[in-house]
Design a protein around this motif. Structure first.
Motif, PDB file in Angstrom:
ATOM      1  N   GLN A  26      13.437  42.414  61.028  1.00 56.98           N
ATOM      2  CA  GLN A  26      13.904  41.436  61.902  1.00 56.98           C
ATOM      3  C   GLN A  26      14.223  39.253  61.322  1.00 56.98           C
ATOM      4  O   GLN A  26      14.305  38.306  61.529  1.00 56.98           O
ATOM      5  N   VAL A  65      23.271  35.682  70.532  1.00 56.00           N
ATOM      6  CA  VAL A  65      21.947  35.931  71.617  1.00 56.00           C
ATOM      7  C   VAL A  65      21.932  37.843  71.340  1.00 56.00           C
ATOM      8  O   VAL A  65      20.694  37.934  71.519  1.00 56.00           O
ATOM      9  N   GLN A  68      19.343  37.834  69.051  1.00 58.56           N
ATOM     10  CA  GLN A  68      18.054  37.741  69.938  1.00 58.56           C
ATOM     11  C   GLN A  68      17.871  39.169  70.883  1.00 58.56           C
ATOM     12  O   GLN A  68      16.576  39.104  70.886  1.00 58.56           O
ATOM     13  N   LEU A  69      18.908  39.307  71.255  1.00 53.95           N
ATOM     14  CA  LEU A  69      18.062  40.394  72.523  1.00 53.95           C
ATOM     15  C   LEU A  69      17.651  41.546  71.971  1.00 53.95           C
ATOM     16  O   LEU A  69      16.600  42.443  71.767  1.00 53.95           O
ATOM     17  N   PHE A  72      14.769  40.735  67.981  1.00 56.50           N
ATOM     18  CA  PHE A  72      13.543  40.079  68.299  1.00 56.50           C
ATOM     19  C   PHE A  72      12.983  40.482  70.382  1.00 56.50           C
ATOM     20  O   PHE A  72      11.878  40.003  69.730  1.00 56.50           O
ATOM     21  N   MET A  73      13.991  40.949  70.980  1.00 51.44           N
ATOM     22  CA  MET A  73      13.464  41.259  72.134  1.00 51.44           C
ATOM     23  C   MET A  73      13.588  42.616  72.881  1.00 51.44           C
ATOM     24  O   MET A  73      13.089  43.126  73.255  1.00 51.44           O
ATOM     25  N   HIS A  74      13.705  43.259  71.476  1.00 48.16           N
ATOM     26  CA  HIS A  74      13.533  44.375  71.470  1.00 48.16           C
ATOM     27  C   HIS A  74      14.252  45.242  71.938  1.00 48.16           C
ATOM     28  O   HIS A  74      14.203  46.625  73.110  1.00 48.16           O
ATOM     29  N   MET A  75      15.295  45.069  72.093  1.00 47.71           N
ATOM     30  CA  MET A  75      16.533  45.946  73.746  1.00 47.71           C
ATOM     31  C   MET A  75      17.427  46.782  72.785  1.00 47.71           C
ATOM     32  O   MET A  75      17.387  47.803  73.956  1.00 47.71           O
ATOM     33  N   HIS A  77      14.925  49.267  71.344  1.00 47.58           N
ATOM     34  CA  HIS A  77      13.718  50.185  71.500  1.00 47.58           C
ATOM     35  C   HIS A  77      14.533  51.344  72.629  1.00 47.58           C
ATOM     36  O   HIS A  77      14.998  51.071  73.269  1.00 47.58           O
ATOM     37  N   HIS A  80      14.619  50.708  76.975  1.00 47.13           N
ATOM     38  CA  HIS A  80      15.241  49.572  77.655  1.00 47.13           C
ATOM     39  C   HIS A  80      16.326  49.763  78.594  1.00 47.13           C
ATOM     40  O   HIS A  80      17.354  48.751  78.749  1.00 47.13           O
ATOM     41  N   PRO A  83      15.410  46.793  81.832  1.00 48.64           N
ATOM     42  CA  PRO A  83      16.496  45.015  80.717  1.00 48.64           C
ATOM     43  C   PRO A  83      17.598  45.223  80.333  1.00 48.64           C
ATOM     44  O   PRO A  83      18.462  44.322  80.743  1.00 48.64           O
ATOM     45  N   MET A  87      20.279  42.354  82.353  1.00 45.36           N
ATOM     46  CA  MET A  87      20.822  41.319  81.543  1.00 45.36           C
ATOM     47  C   MET A  87      22.591  41.701  81.459  1.00 45.36           C
ATOM     48  O   MET A  87      23.321  40.682  81.262  1.00 45.36           O
TER      49      MET A  87
END
Lengths: 107, 207
Positions: A26, A65, A68-69, A72-75, A77, A80, A83, A87
């Protein structure tokens, strides 16, 4: 019983280590995002050709972006799928919205 | 039989505390659904801005107004606050309530600094350039888009502070872990929108 506790502890250590590894990633992601931002601002300050700068600014923004997605936003993993659907669906409609409004003005 | 309390307060956090309960799972899905909608909402504001960008009335064009150093500082503040909220979630997963609160606190301070810069920026435009919401179509579109993002920052800050205060004495459990996680997702999304704002509005505005 003692063996059992031991294996639980081992598993805990393993997860803790994994989380630490991820945190390191990260921080690297963050450093890259800072670099992209600095590149974007310097390119604009440098007064380069408009047709050359704008596409690169867009690419830098999209990569940032995505970082970030996905990080940081763990997409990235597991679990998902929903999500991602939301998105990407949102992004597709967003693209059409912007396109429509611009086309309306052009003519 | 394990009681309700034991289920919500395990000695060790499960691997994904935000999705360990049904309520958490529902929050997670519902929130991403909401973010998809927010993407479209912001797209309509971006589209409006791009369409009306050239409709200025006087010398107050984007080239004359925008100052990149301030925008750069704001970008760094928001980007850093994104990383600090990642740290907060890292400590949440390690079941370290104190450190999570500390990093959330740092996130809030950075967010407040960002908001302060934005208020200064708007104040500067209004008083030195007389560039207001009603000046031109460009003015309306600019303040709507950037102001709407600023509103999101304010809402995010109030949300995080509320969670911090409400749970200060409770500590961390599987009931409030999803709440913290969702708030941090919202905070990252604010940064996602800002990346497009500094690119489309400010950088492309001065070229």
């Amino acid at each position: 019983m003692a063996e059992n506790t031991n294996s639980v502890n081992n598993e805990l250590d393993y997860h803790k280590k994994k989380k630490k590894e991820e945190m390191k990633q990260q921080v690297i992601t963050f450093a890259l995002m800072i670099v992209f931002t600095i590149i974007a601002f310097t390119m604009v300050e440098a007064d380069l050709d408009k047709l050359f700068v704008i596409p690169i600014l867009f690419i830098l923004a999209i990569v940032q972006v995505a970082f970030q997605l996905y990080y940081f936003m763990h997409m990235s993993h597991k679990g998902h799928e929903m999500p991602s659907l939301m998105m990407y669906g949102g992004a597709a409609v967003a693209f059409l919205t912007v396109l429509t409004l611009l086309v309306l003005v052009w003519w | 039989m394990s009681s309700h309390e034991d289920v919500l307060n395990p000695k060790v956090m499960p691997e994904e505390p935000e999705k360990a309960t049904l309520e958490g799972k529902n929050k997670f899905l519902g929130f991403w659904f909401f973010l998809g909608g927010e993407t479209v909402l912001f797209a309509s504001l971006f589209g409006t801005y791009l369409a009306l960008k050239g409709s200025t009335m006087d010398d107050n064009t984007s080239q004359n107004l925008f100052e990149l150093p301030l925008v750069f500082i704001m970008t760094m503040l928001l980007l850093t606050s994104s990383l600090t909220s990642v740290y907060a979630m890292y400590h949440m997963k390690n079941n370290d309530f104190g450190k999570m609160q500390l990093w959330l606190g740092i996130t809030v301070v950075l967010g407040l600094a960002f908001l302060g810069c934005e208020l200064y920026e708007f104040y500067h435009y209004i008083h030195h350039y007389e560039f207001t919401f009603r000046s031109s179509a460009f003015g309306s579109a600019f303040y709507t888009l950037v102001g709407f993002h600023g509103g999101h920052v304010l809402f995010g800050l109030l949300w995080i502070v509320t969670l911090m205060v409400r749970n200060a004495k409770r500590g961390l459990n599987l009931y409030n872990a999803p709440k913290f996680y969702i708030a941090s997702l919202y905070w990252h999304f604010i940064d996602v929108v800002w990346v497009f704002i500094f690119t489309v509005v400010y950088l492309m505005g001065v070229i």
